[in-house]
Enzyme design. Structure first.
Site, PDB file in Angstrom:
ATOM      1  N   HIS A  93      -7.355 -36.616   6.338  1.00  0.00           N
ATOM      2  CA  HIS A  93      -7.942 -37.890   6.767  1.00  0.00           C
ATOM      3  C   HIS A  93      -6.914 -39.013   6.845  1.00  0.00           C
ATOM      4  O   HIS A  93      -5.921 -39.012   6.117  1.00  0.00           O
ATOM      5  CB  HIS A  93      -9.084 -38.276   5.825  1.00  0.00           C
ATOM      6  CG  HIS A  93     -10.273 -37.379   5.983  1.00  0.00           C
ATOM      7  ND1 HIS A  93     -10.359 -36.167   5.358  1.00  0.00           N
ATOM      8  CD2 HIS A  93     -11.378 -37.490   6.768  1.00  0.00           C
ATOM      9  CE1 HIS A  93     -11.488 -35.569   5.723  1.00  0.00           C
ATOM     10  NE2 HIS A  93     -12.120 -36.341   6.578  1.00  0.00           N
ATOM     11  N   ASP A 102      -8.613 -37.224  10.333  1.00  0.00           N
ATOM     12  CA  ASP A 102      -9.878 -37.737  10.867  1.00  0.00           C
ATOM     13  C   ASP A 102     -10.151 -39.175  10.422  1.00  0.00           C
ATOM     14  O   ASP A 102      -9.598 -39.669   9.447  1.00  0.00           O
ATOM     15  CB  ASP A 102     -11.042 -36.869  10.348  1.00  0.00           C
ATOM     16  CG  ASP A 102     -11.055 -35.488  10.978  1.00  0.00           C
ATOM     17  OD1 ASP A 102     -10.078 -35.127  11.672  1.00  0.00           O
ATOM     18  OD2 ASP A 102     -12.035 -34.756  10.751  1.00  0.00           O
TER      19      ASP A 102
HETATM   20 ZN   LIG Z   1     -14.883 -37.653   9.600  1.00  0.00          ZN
END
Ligand SMILES: [Zn+2]
Length: 268
Positions: free
Chosen positions: A190, A45
């Site tokens: 991430h 992300d």
């Molecule tokens: Zn996020």
């Protein structure tokens, strides 16, 4: 006359549905003998990120992994070339809102704006609008779900949180989290932590040892399934791979730590 038009309409609609369904369904023929125990969905992300995305794509390519990148529209708008790089590297691209708000704190028109602006930024970069949305912080509600549905987007959360957004989490802990993935599961990671970048090779080894492969996320139900176009990402381009010298990694690390220390973007 009216009846004939109706019948014709039904035939066209039927054909459309058949084509539409066929294009969305994973093809059974692509099942890979190297993946006897199924597929898991690796997700990253908050990208694309000017200081990390290229390194992440190289690491994934070298490890033979594919993943879904839930991009922020704002970043995609600012660095469309990195979104193109994600697709060229065999990754799938999802929508993670435009500015990373808690969507449940927004009005429905603000929610719509976060979603459609990001769809447009990614479509403009790659020619294709995402089919999946991951809400920042995993925060969702009925209003958001209905807006997603109206935009043809499937909400994708996760089964395993790698906790890589927490700076106290080590590479070994991220690898251990990935070790919990079972067939169909999705893991949250991430596109910025160095710990995550350093975990990629070991995650690949662990999945391989367990007969699992990295798959795509089904836009039908948000579960990991066999990719429609094979499990292996396309080879990385030479210039990017050549940059992976020991000196390059140290230089990259200093730049990235500097970047991360000045980063204000939210964690999940
Ligand atoms: Zn996020």
């Amino acid at each position: 006359m009216f009846k004939a038009t109706l019948v014709k309409g039904a035939v066209v609609l039927g054909l459309f549905c058949t084509l539409f369904t066929a294009s969305m369904m994973p093809k059974a023929s692509t099942a890979d003998a190297n993946c006897p125990n199924g597929y898991v969905g690796l997700t990253f992300d908050d990208g694309p990120n000017p200081n990390n995305t290229t390194n992440l794509l190289n690491a994934l390519g070298q490890a033979g992994l594919r993943a879904t990148m839930f991009n922020l529209g704002e970043n995609a708008q600012n660095i469309p070339s990195l979104v193109q790089d994600q697709v060229a590297a065999g990754m799938w691209v999802g929508n993670h809102s435009y500015t990373h708000p808690d969507m449940t704190a927004l009005s429905s028109s603000q929610m719509s704006s976060e979603i459609t602006q990001t769809q447009q930024a990614i479509q403009s970069a790659t020619g294709t609008a995402p089919m999946m949305f991951r809400p920042p912080y995993g925060a969702t509600n009925a209003t958001l779900k209905s807006i997603l549905s109206a935009n043809g987007l499937t909400e994708v959360l996760w089964d395993v949180d790698s906790q890589d957004w927490n700076s106290a989490t080590t590479t070994a802990q991220i690898v251990a989290a990935a070790g919990m993935l079972q067939n169909g599961d999705v893991i949250l990671m991430h596109d910025h932590p160095l710990t995550t970048l350093e975990a990629i090779r070991q995650i690949a080894q662990d999945l391989k040892s367990r007969g699992l492969c990295s798959g795509m996320i089904s836009p039908i139900n948000g579960r990991a399934v066999a990719p429609e176009d094979g499990t292996t990402p396309p080879p990385s381009t030479g210039t990017k791979v050549e940059a992976e010298s020991t000196t390059g990694i140290s230089a990259r690390r200093s730049t990235e730590l500097l970047y991360m220390s000045t980063m204000s973007s939210p964690a999940v």
